[in-house]
Design a protein around this motif. Sequence first.
Motif, PDB file in Angstrom:
ATOM      1  N   ALA A  79      15.980   6.338  -1.226  1.00  0.00           N
ATOM      2  CA  ALA A  79      15.709   5.763   0.095  1.00  0.00           C
ATOM      3  C   ALA A  79      14.563   4.758   0.037  1.00  0.00           C
ATOM      4  CB  ALA A  79      15.388   6.874   1.088  1.00  0.00           C
ATOM      5  N   VAL A  80      13.524   5.086  -0.704  1.00  0.00           N
ATOM      6  CA  VAL A  80      12.365   4.206  -0.851  1.00  0.00           C
ATOM      7  C   VAL A  80      12.760   2.890  -1.516  1.00  0.00           C
ATOM      8  CG1 VAL A  80      10.232   3.896  -2.177  1.00  0.00           C
ATOM      9  CG2 VAL A  80      10.574   5.975  -0.840  1.00  0.00           C
ATOM     10  N   THR A  81      13.528   2.977  -2.596  1.00  0.00           N
ATOM     11  CA  THR A  81      13.935   1.782  -3.339  1.00  0.00           C
ATOM     12  C   THR A  81      14.762   0.843  -2.467  1.00  0.00           C
ATOM     13  OG1 THR A  81      13.966   3.057  -5.396  1.00  0.00           O
ATOM     14  CG2 THR A  81      15.129   0.952  -5.397  1.00  0.00           C
ATOM     15  N   LEU A  82      15.708   1.399  -1.714  1.00  0.00           N
ATOM     16  CA  LEU A  82      16.564   0.579  -0.859  1.00  0.00           C
ATOM     17  C   LEU A  82      15.770  -0.074   0.263  1.00  0.00           C
ATOM     18  CD1 LEU A  82      19.684   2.931  -0.529  1.00  0.00           C
ATOM     19  CD2 LEU A  82      19.509   0.843  -1.897  1.00  0.00           C
ATOM     20  N   THR A 112       0.830  -1.205   0.000  1.00  0.00           N
ATOM     21  CA  THR A 112       0.000   0.000   0.000  1.00  0.00           C
ATOM     22  C   THR A 112       0.864   1.254   0.000  1.00  0.00           C
ATOM     23  OG1 THR A 112      -1.742  -1.158   1.212  1.00  0.00           O
ATOM     24  CG2 THR A 112      -1.834   1.247   1.196  1.00  0.00           C
ATOM     25  N   SER A 113       1.917   1.268   0.830  1.00  0.00           N
ATOM     26  CA  SER A 113       2.818   2.420   0.857  1.00  0.00           C
ATOM     27  C   SER A 113       3.498   2.617  -0.490  1.00  0.00           C
ATOM     28  CB  SER A 113       3.878   2.231   1.961  1.00  0.00           C
ATOM     29  OG  SER A 113       3.285   2.189   3.233  1.00  0.00           O
ATOM     30  N   VAL A 114       3.929   1.524  -1.097  1.00  0.00           N
ATOM     31  CA  VAL A 114       4.572   1.610  -2.414  1.00  0.00           C
ATOM     32  C   VAL A 114       3.595   2.159  -3.454  1.00  0.00           C
ATOM     33  CG1 VAL A 114       5.543   0.248  -4.312  1.00  0.00           C
ATOM     34  CG2 VAL A 114       6.314  -0.159  -1.975  1.00  0.00           C
ATOM     35  N   LEU A 115       2.331   1.733  -3.393  1.00  0.00           N
ATOM     36  CA  LEU A 115       1.324   2.233  -4.342  1.00  0.00           C
ATOM     37  C   LEU A 115       1.100   3.735  -4.166  1.00  0.00           C
ATOM     38  CD1 LEU A 115      -1.371  -0.610  -4.369  1.00  0.00           C
ATOM     39  CD2 LEU A 115       0.129   0.075  -6.241  1.00  0.00           C
TER      40      LEU A 115
END
Length: 315
Positions: free
Chosen positions: A247-250, A209-212
Amino acid sequence: MTGGRNNTTINFILLGFSDFPKLKTVLFIVFLGTYLSTVVWNLGLIILIRLDPYLHTPMYFFLSNLSFLDFFYVTSTTPKMLSGFFQKHRSISFLGCTMQYFFFSSLGLTECCLLAAMAYDRYAAICNPLLYTAVMSPTLCVQMVVGAYVTGSFGSLIQLCALLQLNFCGPNVINHFFCDLPQLLVLSCSETFSLHIMKFVIAVIFGVTSVLVIMVSYGYIIATILKISSVEGRSKAFNTCASHLTAVTLFFGSGLFVYMHPSSDDSLGYDKMASVFYTVVIPMLNPLIYSLRNREIKDAIKRCKEKKVFFHGHC
């Protein structure tokens, strides 16, 4: 999943990195250096944002909370790991183990929510610059951060309540450097299917959900950036998002790898390596990622140095 065994009398053995005895000293020095760097950089960033009035904006409010989370996130696991390098018996009580997982999980789930909130902040800043101040009011920012903490703690509490119902019949040896849910599920002699489902559902709710939310926010951001006519304007808009995207990707890449696939004895070694990355390395990298290409942070550091020079000269 209940049973008659009293879990409070159980002790777990954390193997840590005992399978690399010749590298014990080297690994200790590396992890100690990483931990101290993480503490200094994250606390330093919090203090800098707190002291510099030019950084009292929603973006840096969220960033200071991210640094706060990362400080406690790495502290929930690393000190215990470091102490285990030179201990013959690397034991941890059942209560200590479950509480370590609770705090670690709470902070991790909170960070998922906070990273999504930071994406929304970037969306508001780039897609609605004229309304940005009105949209991202101090009240809303505080509500989003408090909501992240409450939601993350609630998600972890659900898992903790289920975890406390498990029985462990031995051997209670955890092939990891901290108490994590996948390893505990492998060791339990109770029926763990429902807990596996719960682990997957929580990973979907918080992770996916956060990624979406992040992807939708950046979809609008990219569309807005492409409409900017000047190359300098596009570059400036992209630079404000590049650090957050990194930061999100890692964080989500390594976290989803561990929690979205089924746990098994064969996968625990890979889980340990991935866990090192998102529990030890990423909290150290985050302040660097947000600072190295950030002109406002660099200017704030210069102002801080100038104030120090002036203060000592005046005295």
